[in-house]
Design a protein around this motif. Structure first.
Motif, PDB file in Angstrom:
ATOM      1  N   GLY D 127       0.825  -1.204   0.000  1.00  0.00           N
ATOM      2  CA  GLY D 127       0.000   0.000   0.000  1.00  0.00           C
ATOM      3  C   GLY D 127       0.855   1.249   0.000  1.00  0.00           C
ATOM      4  N   ALA D 128       0.636   2.112  -1.007  1.00  0.00           N
ATOM      5  CA  ALA D 128       1.426   3.341  -1.129  1.00  0.00           C
ATOM      6  C   ALA D 128       0.571   4.566  -0.811  1.00  0.00           C
ATOM      7  CB  ALA D 128       2.040   3.449  -2.520  1.00  0.00           C
ATOM      8  N   GLY D 129      -0.296   4.415   0.187  1.00  0.00           N
ATOM      9  CA  GLY D 129      -1.004   5.577   0.718  1.00  0.00           C
ATOM     10  C   GLY D 129      -0.108   6.275   1.720  1.00  0.00           C
ATOM     11  N   PRO D 130      -0.655   7.212   2.476  1.00  0.00           N
ATOM     12  CA  PRO D 130       0.172   7.933   3.445  1.00  0.00           C
ATOM     13  C   PRO D 130       0.915   7.001   4.406  1.00  0.00           C
ATOM     14  CG  PRO D 130      -2.181   8.470   3.691  1.00  0.00           C
ATOM     15  CD  PRO D 130      -2.035   7.718   2.425  1.00  0.00           C
ATOM     16  N   SER D 131       0.236   5.988   4.941  1.00  0.00           N
ATOM     17  CA  SER D 131       0.910   5.086   5.889  1.00  0.00           C
ATOM     18  C   SER D 131       1.995   4.283   5.184  1.00  0.00           C
ATOM     19  CB  SER D 131      -0.104   4.123   6.512  1.00  0.00           C
ATOM     20  OG  SER D 131      -1.219   4.810   6.982  1.00  0.00           O
ATOM     21  N   VAL D 238       1.593  -4.017   6.475  1.00  0.00           N
ATOM     22  CA  VAL D 238       0.349  -4.003   5.706  1.00  0.00           C
ATOM     23  C   VAL D 238      -0.327  -2.649   5.900  1.00  0.00           C
ATOM     24  CG1 VAL D 238      -1.943  -5.026   5.455  1.00  0.00           C
ATOM     25  CG2 VAL D 238       0.044  -6.492   5.892  1.00  0.00           C
ATOM     26  N   ALA D 239      -0.310  -1.846   4.832  1.00  0.00           N
ATOM     27  CA  ALA D 239      -0.934  -0.514   4.885  1.00  0.00           C
ATOM     28  C   ALA D 239      -1.935  -0.418   3.743  1.00  0.00           C
ATOM     29  CB  ALA D 239       0.132   0.560   4.780  1.00  0.00           C
ATOM     30  N   SER D 407      -5.031   3.163   8.269  1.00  0.00           N
ATOM     31  CA  SER D 407      -6.464   2.902   8.399  1.00  0.00           C
ATOM     32  C   SER D 407      -6.755   1.404   8.343  1.00  0.00           C
ATOM     33  CB  SER D 407      -7.243   3.650   7.322  1.00  0.00           C
ATOM     34  OG  SER D 407      -6.608   3.522   6.080  1.00  0.00           O
ATOM     35  N   ALA D 408      -5.828   0.614   7.824  1.00  0.00           N
ATOM     36  CA  ALA D 408      -6.010  -0.849   7.880  1.00  0.00           C
ATOM     37  C   ALA D 408      -6.023  -1.315   9.333  1.00  0.00           C
ATOM     38  CB  ALA D 408      -4.907  -1.557   7.112  1.00  0.00           C
TER      39      ALA D 408
END
Lengths: 92, 419, 194, 955
Positions: D127-131, D238-239, D407-408
Motif C-alpha cells: 500500500g502506497a497511501g500515506p501510511s 500491511v498498509a 487505516s487498515a
C-alpha cells in the motif's frame, strides 16, 4: 509456502523438500521374529497427531540429506530441525 | 431514459443464476441430551447421511450427531463435488456404485433439490501406461455393471470441445475413460438435505460440540465427553474424516491414516464452456463447471501432514498451469477463491470402515479424496452396520485387519484415478 | 589415435544464444572432467591427498587446481579439472580418498555448464530460482544446489555483482533449460524473436 | 455523447489527450488516467449492467476493487471475463460491455505472455497511501532492502481522492517527493499496478503486477502482460487502507447510489462529477468532506442526512455553505428506474423510523463507516477483533513479521496514518535489528478535527413494505436482508451457514462491502453480539487473478521438461516416432515411408531376431555404488544375493518395498570388490537412488557405502541379434567376443580411438546381445560406428515398442506395466530371484503375510488367443471360459487382466502376458477375454514363449 531450514543449506522454499512422514520409526531388529500385526504396524501405521509432530524431511533439490523436524501440523510452523545424528529435542 | 425503454433493455435472467431456494426450515439447533442410543461423532456428510439412514432404514432415532464446528463445514463444504463409481477393484466399485444408485434417487428421498447433474466424467489418458490402466478399469467396470467406455481423442473432443486434443502438446490426450452416469451435485444442498431429514426424524444435530474424550468400561465406550458435557452413548460411530486420528488417539486405537491438506479453487461465473467433468492424473487437473457457471477445480494433495485446512500456493500455481495447458481457453478465467480441506489417506487409498477393538464403536475413515461421492452409500452401509452390529457386505472388505493380513484394496498401488 | 568426434547437447542452440544482448550472455562451457567426491571427514590428510582444501562451508566453491571444488553436501563435493581426462581425474581422486573411506565417481557427462554474464543475469535467474541472488548474499565463491524453472541446477557465483554465474544442469535437461533461459531473457532483447 | 460531467479542471487525467473506447457498442471518449468507470461517469452513464437474478439496473457504486456494481466484460483488445469498470484503466480501442453476471471466455488461445519473479526483501510494504509511503521511507532511509507494492496506477492512496495538505502544500507534492526519494534508493523496489493478493507462511506474499494492460494494443509482445511477484519478506507492513461500508436500505441498488468516498475519488482524481443533485446519507463524519467538496465543485447538495441525533461538528461548515443537514434522519429508500431520481428521507430516533419524504437527486452518497482492509492480516492467520465503536473488525493480535498500519489498523486521520506507518516500519526494522536513520522526518499534517463517534447502523428498517426483499446486502448476488432473515428463520446460526444459504460474499467482490454487513445484520436478527457472529474466512486471492498469470511461463514446451538422450537429434533425423516415458522422449519405432507402427515393429523385431538391431537404451537409470560395504547394501535391498557376484560379472535383480511388492528391477555389474554399477528402469532411476540414500542415511549410517547417479554419465546401446557378435567384433577388434572369452552376463572394458567403452553381455530380448556403454560426449560417433559396422548385416535401429515385444516373447516383465504395486516376485514367477540364504532383505517379512500365501494370487502367465488373430487390447479383463460364449449378468467375477499384448513376428501370431488368479495352475486351460462385446477364447501358457531354454541368449 513454508521456508524450511535445511540443517546444512539453510532456509529454502518448501518445494525443494520431500516429506518423509513420522520420524524415529526404526527398521525392526529382526523382522522375522515379529508377528504379522507387529510387522503391519511397522509397515503401515504411523502417528497422525494434530499438533507437534516429529517427522522426516529430505532436501531433495539441494544437498539430498535427510533430517528431522518438529513441526506443528495444525499451524504448519516448524519448531526445530535437527540432524539424524542429533537426539530428538526435549520439548515441554 | 424512459420507463418503457428500461423494460426493453432489461436482460433476461442469466442461465444458472437461479439455483433453487433453500427451504424456510432446515434444522433445530439442538441442545445435547444426557443419553442417546447412538452418538455419531462428526456432523459432515457421512455423519448426517448415517443419521438419516439410521432413522429411515432402521427406525433408530434416539441419535445425536456431534459437530465441533458448524454442520457440514469440513470437507463436505470444501470438496469439488465429483460423483462417480468407475473405480478399479470390485470392492471399491461396489460401494461407490451403491452410492451412485442412491445419488440417482436422492433428490426424491431427501425432498431437496441437490442438483445432481449426471453430466459424465472423463478421465484423460496421456501416456501409453495411462491407456492400459484406463482400459483395464473400463473393462473391470463393465463386468461389474458400472457404466464405462473408452473414448478416442476425437470422441473426447465431441464430449468436451474445449479440451486441447492437439497432438503437439507436452502430454497429448491419447484418449479417456468415460462414465456417463457420473456427475456433480451441490454439496451444501446435499448436506442440508440429510440434516433436515435427520432433524425431522427427531435426531439431534448438535453444533459447537467438540469431543474431548471418551468414558470407557472394559471394551465398551459408555460416554462421550464434549465441550458441552458428557453424553452417554449406546453405540458410537466415528465419522470425523481428517480428524479421525484425534478421536482414535483418545480411544487408544491405532488407525493407519494420515491427514493431508487438499486444496480446491473456483473461478468467477462464466458462460457455459465445459459440459462435463474432466480429470487428468498425468497433467494433474480436475475440473467441472458448476451450476451457476463457475469453474471448480481441485489441486493435488499437499505432501505433508496438515490439519490447517490450507495448503501451499505452488500447488495452485501448478494446477493453473495444467488447466491452461489442457484448456487453453481458460487463460483469462480468474481465480476467485482458494481453500483447503483435510483428507484422511490410508496406505491403500481405500476407506477403513467397520468394527473396532471396542464392541460398540464403529469406525469410518480413510476415504481420502473419495468421501463426498460415497456419502449416501457409506451412510446407508454404516447405518446398517451399526443397526445390525455386523459389517454391511459393501464395507466388509474395508476392515482395519486387512493391513495385518495384507489383503489390501490397493487403489493406490494399482494407479487408479484419485479424487 | 584420432579422438572420436564429440557432440554437445546444446549445439542446436548456439545461434539463438548468439542473438542475445550483452546484458544477458549465455555461453556453453566446454566439456570438463568432473568427479563426485564422497568423504566423511575432511582434514589435513584429505587436503594433502587431493591437493585442495575441500570447502566445508555449505553453499560455497573454491578454485582447485585448474578446476573447482564445489560443496554439494556435508560429505559430498564436485571436483573439476580442465587439464585431466575424466578417467585420469577419477583415478587420481579415487586413489586419494579411498584410503580415507571415501569414494569418487566420474560424472563429467552428468551435467553441462552454461555461463551467464551480464547486468540482467540476476533478473533472468530470478524468474525461476527461489533463492536470494543479491550480490551481498550470493557473491563470488557462493554456490547453490536448487531448482531453476523445473530443472535441478548447481549455481556458482563467479563474480561479486551477480552478473557472472555458472549454471550446471543435468545433460538430459540441457535443452529444456536452454529454452527456458532464452524465454526468460526475451524481454531484455531489443529485437524480440518470439 | 460529450463528457458533460467532466469538471473544467483538476484531477490526475491527461486532458490534453483524448482516447476513444466503446461500451455496449456505443463509442465514447475519455482521457489517459481515467478508469472505464470514471470515463462512463464523465459521459453521464451510471448504469453499467443489470443484476444476475432480478435483472435490476446496477451502476458504479465505488471507485475501486470494492465496487459491487460495475461488472464488465472486456471484448477488445482481447476478451476477458468479469472485471470491474472501476479497475480497468482506459486506453484507446478498449471495448467492453456490462455483464449481467456470467463472463465470457475467449474462444481463441491467449497469446499474451505471463511470468513470475522471485524477490527477497527485508521489509515489504503493501500500500502506497500515506501510511505505506511513510513506512517505505522509514525502511528505505534505514538502508533496508524494501519492496513497496500498490494496486493503483500511481502512489498516494487516499490522498489521490482528496484535497489534504502536508507541510502546507498539496499532499500530492509530498507523495511525489516520497516516490522520488524511494527511486533514489538502489535497494528499493517500488511497484504500482501491483496487487498483493495473498500472504502465506514465513513472510511469503504473492503480488500481481499488471504491466501492459493500460497500454492496450500498444502493449509490447515480448514483455509479460502480467507478472506474479513471489516476495519473501523478513518483515511486512500491511498498509492497505480501508473500504467504506454502505448502509442497507430499500432499493439501495439503484444506479446513482454510491459510497461517499468514491464520489470524492471521482471528483478529485478523475475530474468527474458523479451527479448534479446529491443527497448524502451518513452515520459518521467522513462523508461531510464529500458533501463539501461536491458543493464546491458545483454539485447541488440537497441535504446531508446524518443518522446521528447529535449530527456532526461539521454541520456548521455545511450550513455555512448552504447545505441542509438533517440530523437524526435516515434514507429509507430511493425512487427512479435506471437512475436515482429521489431519495426517501425519514426521521430516525432510537431505531424508530418516521414518515419519509422524497428529496429529488440524481446522486445518493452513502457512508456507514469504514472497514479496515484486514485481508492480508487475516490470510496470515491473524485473529480479528470486533471494534464496537467503529463497527468494524480490526487486527486482534500482533503477528511475528507482520505489522498492520494506518487505516487498515483503524487509524483514520492523516497525521495518525503517517505516524502509524513510520511506527510500523520501525517495528519491522526493530525485529530485524536494523536501526532507523537519524533523519527520518514525517511531514506535518493539519490537526485533525475531533470527530463525533460514528453510529453503527447496518441497515435502515424497511418501511417500504417490501420486507427487506429490495434491501440489498450483496448486490452481485442479488442477496437481500430478506434472504438473511430467511436463513436465520430456517434455523441457521453460523455466519458460514448464512453465507452459503444466501450466497452472500461468494461473488466477484468476495464480499468486500457485504461481509461485515452480513455479520452485523445476522447478529441483529439473532439478537447476539456481532463479535459472536464473527466474519467468514478471508481467503486468497484478495482480488481475482487470471489463471494464465498463475500458470506463468510453465506453458507449451515449458510446461514440463522434455528429457532427451545424446542421440535425440539423430532419432529425429531418422524419423522416429516418440513415446513419453516419464519426462523422457524415447523413440517408439522408426517407420519407413509407407509403414504403420505394426509394420515397422514387425520389421524391427525380425531384424533383432534374425540379424541385428540396435536400441538407444540410454534412459536406463544408472547408479554407481561404492565402498567396502557396497555389497552389503545391495544384499539388503535386492531380493537376491549380490555379494556373491564376481567382479566382471553381471546379475539380474529385483527390489521390493517393505510391503513385499516389486518396485524395480534391473541388472547389476560388479566393477570391483567395492564397486557396483546398478541399472534401474527408466522410470525408477531417481526413485531408486533416493531409495538407496534413504536407507543408507536414515537406517544404516554405519555402512561404508556411497551411491551416485551416473544415468547421464553413460549412454547405453544394446546391440541385439544373432549378428551382434559380428558387429561388436568389427568395432572393437581388440576384444575377444567369443562366448568362451566373453560369456553371457559378463562385462569387459575396452576403448575406441582412446575413448573408454564398456561392453556387457546383457540381453533383454532373449537374443545374443551386447550392451555398449560410452560417455555421451562420444555417443553419436560410437552409435555411427556401430551402424556402419552393422550395415553388412542390415543393422536396424529399433524403438521401445520392439523392445517390448522382444522382452515379452521371453516373458520378461516391465515393472509398472506387468506389475502395478500389488505384485510380488513370486507372483512374477521369480522365486528363483528371491534368496533363501539371506536372513533378511527389504520386503522379505511381508512375503509371509497370510494374503501372500493365497494360492489364488494373481500370477504372471502367457496368453495365446486361440484364433491366432486377435491382438488382445492391453488392459482387457479375463473371465472363466463360458461354454455358451455369453457373459452372465454383472457382476462377473474376473480372473485378472492383460498386461502386455503384441503381434509376434517370431511366433507368427499374437500373444499376451497377463496377471491371472492362480495363473500357473491354469496353464493349459482356456479362458475368455471380452473384447468389444465378444468373448475371445485364449489359452493360458507359461510366460516364456520364445527360446525357453535360452540357447540364443547364451550362445
Amino acid at each position: 509456502m513454508q521456508l524450511i531450514a535445511c540443517p546444512w543449506c539453510g532456509p529454502r522454499e518448501e518445494v525443494e523438500f520431500h516429506y518423509g512422514g513420522q520420524a524415529h520409526v526404526p527398521y525392526p531388529e529382526s523382522p522375522a521374529e515379529l508377528s504379522d500385526e507387529e510387522w503391519a504396524h511397522y509397515v503401515f501405521f504411523r502417528d497422525n497427531p494434530k499438533g507437534r509432530f516429529a517427522e522426516r524431511w529430505n532436501h531433495s533439490a539441494g544437498c539430498r540429506r535427510w533430517f528431522n523436524a518438529i513441526r506443528d501440523t495444525a499451524t504448519y510452523r516448524f519448531e526445530s530441525v535437527y540432524r539424524l545424528d542429533e537426539p530428538k529435542p526435549v520439548t515441554p | 431514459m424512459t420507463l418503457g425503454s428500461s423494460h426493453a433493455t432489461r436482460t433476461p435472467r442469466t442461465p444458472g443464476a437461479d439455483l433453487p431456494e433453500h427451504p424456510d426450515s432446515l434444522w433445530r439447533d439442538a441442545e445435547p441430551k444426557r443419553s442417546y442410543d447412538v452418538v455419531i461423532v462428526g456432523g459432515g456428510g457421512h455423519g448426517l447421511a448415517t443419521a438419516h439412514y439410521l432413522a429411515k432404514n432402521h427406525g433408530i432415532t434416539n441419535v445425536a450427531v456431534l459437530e465441533k464446528g458448524w454442520l457440514a463445514g469440513g470437507n463436505m463444504a470444501r470438496n469439488t463435488t465429483i460423483i462417480r463409481s468407475n473405480y478399479l477393484w470390485d470392492e471399491s466399485s461396489a460401494i461407490y456404485e451403491h452410492a451412485l444408485k442412491l445419488w440417482e434417487g436422492l433428490e426424491e428421498d431427501l425432498d431437496y433439490p441437490i442438483l445432481f447433474s449426471q453430466r459424465g466424467v472423463l478421465n484423460l489418458a496421456h501416456t501409453l501406461q495411462d491407456v492400459r490402466d484406463s482400459v483395464r478399469r473400463v473393462e473391470a467396470n463393465k463386468l461389474n455393471g458400472v457404466d464405462a467406455e473408452w473414448l478416442e481423442p476425437d470422441e473426447v473432443r465431441k464430449i468436451c470441445p474445449v479440451v486441447n486434443t492437439s497432438t503437439d502438446i507436452r502430454y497429448p490426450v491419447l484418449g479417456a475413460t468415460y462414465q456417463p452416469r457420473a456427475g456433480i451435485a451441490k454439496h451444501d444442498y446435499v448436506a442440508w438435505g440429510f440434516a433436515r431429514r435427520a432433524d425431522e426424524a427427531g435426531i439431534d444435530l448438535i453444533q459447537d460440540c467438540e469431543v474431548t474424550g471418551f468414558t470407557t468400561d472394559g471394551n465398551r465406550v459408555t460416554g462421550v465427553q464434549t465441550t458441552r458435557g458428557t453424553i452417554s452413548a449406546g453405540k458410537v460411530a466415528l465419522c470425523a474424516a481428517g480428524h479421525t486420528s484425534v478421536l482414535t488417539d483418545m480411544l487408544g486405537i491405532r488407525v493407519p491414516v494420515q491427514s493431508h491438506p487438499l486444496q480446491a479453487l473456483v473461478s468467477e461465473l462464466l458462460e457455459p464452456v465445459h459440459p462435463t467433468v474432466v480429470m487428468s492424473n498425468a497433467v494433474h487437473v480436475y475440473v467441472s463447471q458448476a451450476h451457476k457457471g463457475e469453474l471448480v477445480m481441485g489441486a493435488g494433495v499437499d505432501s505433508y501432514n496438515g490439519y490447517g485446512q490450507r495448503g501451499a500456493f505452488h500447488i495452485i500455481e501448478r494446477q493453473m498451469a495444467a488447466a491452461v495447458e489442457l484448456f487453453p481457453v481458460f487463460a483469462r478465467a480468474h481465480l476467485l477463491r482458494t481453500w483447503g480441506g483435510i483428507v484422511d489417506v490410508s496406505p491403500d487409498a481405500s476407506p477403513i470402515v467397520g468394527r473396532t477393538p471396542y464392541d460398540n464403536v464403529y469406525l469410518n475413515c480413510g476415504w481420502g479424496t473419495g468421501g463426498f461421492k460415497a456419502t449416501p452409500g457409506i451412510g446407508s452401509a454404516l447405518a446398517h452396520t451399526i443397526a445390525h452390529d455386523e459389517p454391511h457386505p459393501y464395507v466388509a472388505p474395508f476392515t482395519l485387519d486387512r493391513f495385518v493380513t495384507g489383503a489390501l484394496v490397493d487403489e493406490h498401488g494399482a494407479a487408479a484415478v484419485a479424487h | 589415435m584420432a579422438e572420436l568426434l564429440r557432440t554437445h547437447p546444446l549445439e542446436g542452440w548456439r545461434t539463438a544464444f548468439e542473438r542475445l544482448p550483452d546484458t544477458v550472455r549465455i555461453a556453453v562451457e566446454p566439456f570438463v572432467a568432473m568427479v563426485d567426491v564422497r568423504l566423511g571427514t575432511v582434514g589435513a590428510e584429505a587436503s594433502a591427498a587431493l591437493g585442495v582444501d575441500l570447502p566445508t562451508a555449505p553453499n560455497t566453491w573454491v578454485p582447485a587446481g585448474t578446476g573447482r571444488a564445489v560443496w554439494l553436501g556435508p560429505d559430498e563435493w564436485l571436483l573439476s579439472s580442465t587439464t585431466e581426462t575424466p578417467e585420469e581425474l577419477e583415478a587420481r581422486v579415487r586413489a586419494a580418498v579411498v584410503g580415507l573411506g571415501g569414494s569418487a565417481t566420474d560424472v563429467s557427462a552428468q551435467r553441462i555448464g552454461l555461463r551467464l554474464t551480464g547486468a540482467r543475469v540476476r533478473d533472468v535467474l530470478a524468474k525461476g530460482c527461489s533463492i536470494d541472488l543479491h550480490p551481498r548474499v550470493f557473491g563470488r565463491g557462493s554456490s547453490a544446489q536448487t531448482a531453476l524453472g523445473q530443472a535441478g541446477v548447481v549455481l556458482l557465483a563467479l563474480s561479486d555483482a551477480a552478473d557472472d554465474v555458472l549454471v550446471l544442469v543435468r545433460s538430459s535437461f540441457a535443452g529444456y533449460l536452454a529454452d527456458w533461459l532464452l524465454d526468460a531473457a526475451l524481454e531484455f532483447t531489443s529485437t524480440p524473436n518470439d | 455523447m460529450t463528457s458533460t460531467f467532466r469538471t473544467p479542471e483538476g484531477g490526475r487525467i491527461d486532458r490534453a489527450t483524448t482516447v476513444e473506447f466503446t461500451f455496449d457498442g456505443q463509442t465514447l471518449t475519455g482521457h489517459p488516467g481515467d478508469t472505464l468507470a470514471s470515463a462512463l461517469l464523465a459521459n453521464g452513464r451510471h448504469q453499467v449492467a443489470t443484476s444476475i437474478k432480478f435483472g435490476r439496473p446496477r451502476g458504479i457504486a465505488a471507485a475501486w476493487a470494492e465496487d459491487p456494481g460495475g461488472l464488465v466484460q472486456i471484448e477488445e483488445p482481447f476478451p476477458e471475463p468479469m472485471l470491474l469498470a472501476t479497475t480497468v484503466e482506459l486506453h484507446d480501442g478498449l471495448a467492453a460491455h456490462g455483464l449481467p453476471g456470467q463472463g465470457r471466455l475467449a474462444d481463441v488461445p491467449d497469446s499474451a505472455r505471463y511470468d513470475a519473479v522471485h524477490h527477497h526483501v527485508d521489509v515489504l510494504v503493501v500500500g502506497a497511501g500515506p501510511s505505506g509511503l511513510a513506512a517505505a521511507l522509514t525502511a528505505a532511509r534505514a538502508g533496508a532492502r524494501v519492496a513497496l507494492v500498490d494496486e493503483q496506477s500511481e502512489a498516494g492512496g487516499s490522498l489521490l481522492s482528496g484535497t489534504e495538505r502536508l507541510d502546507d502544500a498539496p499532499a500530492l507534492q509530498w507523495v511525489a517527493a516520497a516516490v522520488a526519494e524511494l527511486a533514489g534508493h538502489p535497494e528499493v523496489l517500488h511497484l504500482q499496478r501491483t496487487t498483493a493478493f495473498g500472504s502465506y507462511d514465513d513472510g511469503f506474499v504473492l503480488a500481481l503486477e499488471r504491466r501492459t494492460d493500460h497500454l492496450g494494443a500498444a502493449a509490447p509482445k515480448h514483455v509479460s502482460r502480467q507478472r506474479v511477484w513471489r516476495i519473501r519478506a523478513r518483515s511486512i507492513v500491511v498498509a492497505t487502507g480501508a473500504h467504506e461500508r454502505p448502509v442497507v436500505f430499500a432499493d439501495n441498488d439503484r444506479p446513482g447510489t454510491m459510497l461517499a468516498g468514491a464520489a470524492r475519488t471521482f471528483l478529485h482524481r478523475y475530474g468527474v462529477l458523479p451527479g448534479r443533485e446529491a443527497v448524502v446519507f451518513t452515520t459518521n463524519d467522513s462523508a461531510y468532506d464529500a458533501a463539501l467538496d461536491l458543493h464546491r465543485a458545483g454539485v447541488h447538495v440537497q441535504a446531508v442526512v446524518d443518522a446521528r441525533p447529535e449530527g456532526s461538528p461539521r454541520r456548521e461548515e455545511c450550513e455555512h455553505a448552504g447545505i441542509r443537514v438533517l440530523s437524526g434522519a435516515v434514507v429509507t429508500g430511493t425512487q427512479g428506474v435506471e437512475r436515482v431520481t429521489h431519495a426517501l428521507v425519514a426521521p430516525f430516533a432510537d431505531g424508530e423510523v418516521g414518515a419519509s419524504s422524497a428529496i429529488a437527486c440524481d446522486l445518493l452518497l452513502v457512508s456507514g463507516g469504514w472497514n479496515p482492509a484486514v485481508h492480508l492480516f487475516s490470510q496470515a492467520r491473524g485473529r480479528l477483533r470486533y471494534d464496537a465503536a467503529l463497527g468494524a473488525f480490526l487486527p486482534g493480535e500482533q503477528l511475528d513479521g507482520l505489522t498492520v498500519a494506518g487505516s487498515a489498523a483503524g487509524v483514520f486521520d492523516l497525521a495518525g496514518c503517517l505516524a502509524d506507518g513510520q511506527r510500523g516500519a520501525r517495528a519491522a526494522l526493530g525485529a530485524l535489528a536494523v536501526p532507523p536513520a537519524e533523519e527520518d522526518r514525517l511531514p506535518t499534517a493539519p490537526e485533525p478535527v475531533v470527530p463525533t463517534a460514528p453510529l453503527v447502523l447496518w441497515r435502515v428498517p424497511d418501511t417500504s413494505g417490501a420486507d427487506g426483499s429490495t434491501s440489498f446486502v450483496d448486490l452481485q448476488r442479488d442477496a437481500t436482508v430478506a434472504d438473511i432473515a430467511r436463513a436465520v428463520g430456517a434455523g441457521l446460526r453460523s455466519i458460514e451457514h448464512v453465507k452459503r444459504y444466501t450466497t452472500i460474499g461468494t461473488a466477484h467482490d468476495q464480499g468486500k462491502t457485504s461481509g461485515v454487513l452480513t455479520s452485523g445484520i445476522t447478529a441483529e436478527l439473532l439478537g447476539i453480539p456481532v463479535q459472536d457472529t464473527g466474519t467468514t474466512t478471508f481467503r486468497p486471492p484478495y482480488t481475482p487473478v487470471a489463471f494464465a498469470a498463475l500458470a506463468g511461463r510453465d506453458r507449451g514446451r515449458l510446461f514440463d521438461p522434455e528429457r532427451v538422450t545424446a542421440l535425440h537429434e539423430w532419432h529425429v533425423a531418422a524419423g522416429a516416432v516418440f513415446e513419453d516415458v516419464g519426462q523422457w522422449k524415447r523413440p517408439r519405432h522408426y517407420p519407413r515411408p509407407g509403414e504403420d507402427m505394426e509394420a515397422a515393429v514387425l520389421r524391427e523385431c525380425a531384424a533383432a531376431r534374425t540379424g541385428v538391431g540396435i536400441l538407444d537404451g540410454s534412459t536406463l537409470g544408472k547408479i554407481d555404488v561404492q565402498g567396502p560395504d557396497a555389497a552389503v547394501l545391495l544384499d539388503r535391498l535386492y531380493t537376491n544375493l549380490m555379494s556373491s557376484l564376481k567382479v566382471g560379472s553381471v546379475r539380474y535383480g529385483v527390489m521390493c518395498g517393505v510391503d513385499g511388492m516389486v518396485i524395480d528391477d534391473g541388472t547389476v555389474l560388479r566393477l570391483a570388490e567395492d564397486r557396483f554399477l546398478v541399472l534401474t528402469t527408466t522410470g525408477g532411476a531417481a526413485k531408486i537412488l533416493d531409495w538407496m540414500e534413504e536407507w543408507v542415511q536414515t537406517e544404516w549410517p554405519d555402512l561404508r557405502v556411497h551411491c551416485t547417479s551416473v544415468t547421464e554419465q553413460w549412454c547405453t546401446f544394446p546391440v541385439v541379434g544373432p549378428r551382434s557378435r559380428d558387429v561388436i567384433g568389427a568395432v572393437f577388434p581388440q576384444v575377444d567376443v567369443s562366448n568362451e572369452a566373453f560369456p553371457f552376463m559378463t562385462w569387459r572394458d575396452t576403448t575406441l580411438d582412446g575413448v573408454p567403452v564398456r561392453l556387457a553381455r546383457i540381453s533383454f530380448s532373449g537374443e545374443l546381445a551386447f550392451e555398449v556403454y560410452v560417455n555421451p560426449w562420444y555417443a553419436v560417433a560410437v552409435w555411427q560406428r556401430l551402424l556402419d559396422a552393422g550395415r553388412p548385416y542390415g543393422i536396424t535401429p529399433y524403438g521401445t515398442e520392439t523392445m517390448h515385444v522382444l522382452r515379452a516373447e521371453k516373458g520378461y516383465p516391465i515393472i509398472g506395466q506387468d506389475t502395478d504395486g500389488t505384485v510380488t516376485p513370486h507372483d512374477l514367477g521369480m522365486a528363483w530371484a528371491v534368496s533363501k540364504k539371506k536372513p533378511d532383505f527389504v520386503g522379505k517379512r511381508s512375503f509371509s503375510r497370510p494374503a501372500n500365501q493365497d494360492p489364488l494370487r494373481k500370477q504372471l502367465v502367457g496368453l495365446l488367443p486361440v484364433d491366432r488373430r486377435t491382438v488382445l487390447p492391453e488392459g482387457s479383463q479375463i473371465v472363466e471360459f463360458r461354454t455358451d460364449g455369453q457373459l452372465p449378468p454383472p457382476p462377473v467375477p474376473m480372473l485378472g487382466h492383460v498386461t502386455s499384448s503384441y503381434r509376434s513376428a517370431e511366433l507368427a501370431r499374437p500373444f499376451a502376458l497377463a496377471l491371472v488368479k492362480g495363473g500357473r495352475e491354469r496353464i493349459g486351460e482356456t479362458v475368455h477375454v471380452p473384447v468389444n462385446g465378444t468373448l475371445v477364447p485364449v489359452e493360458v501358457t507359461g510366460s516364456v514363449l520364445v527360446d525357453p531354454e535360452g540357447a540364443r541368449r547364451d550362445g
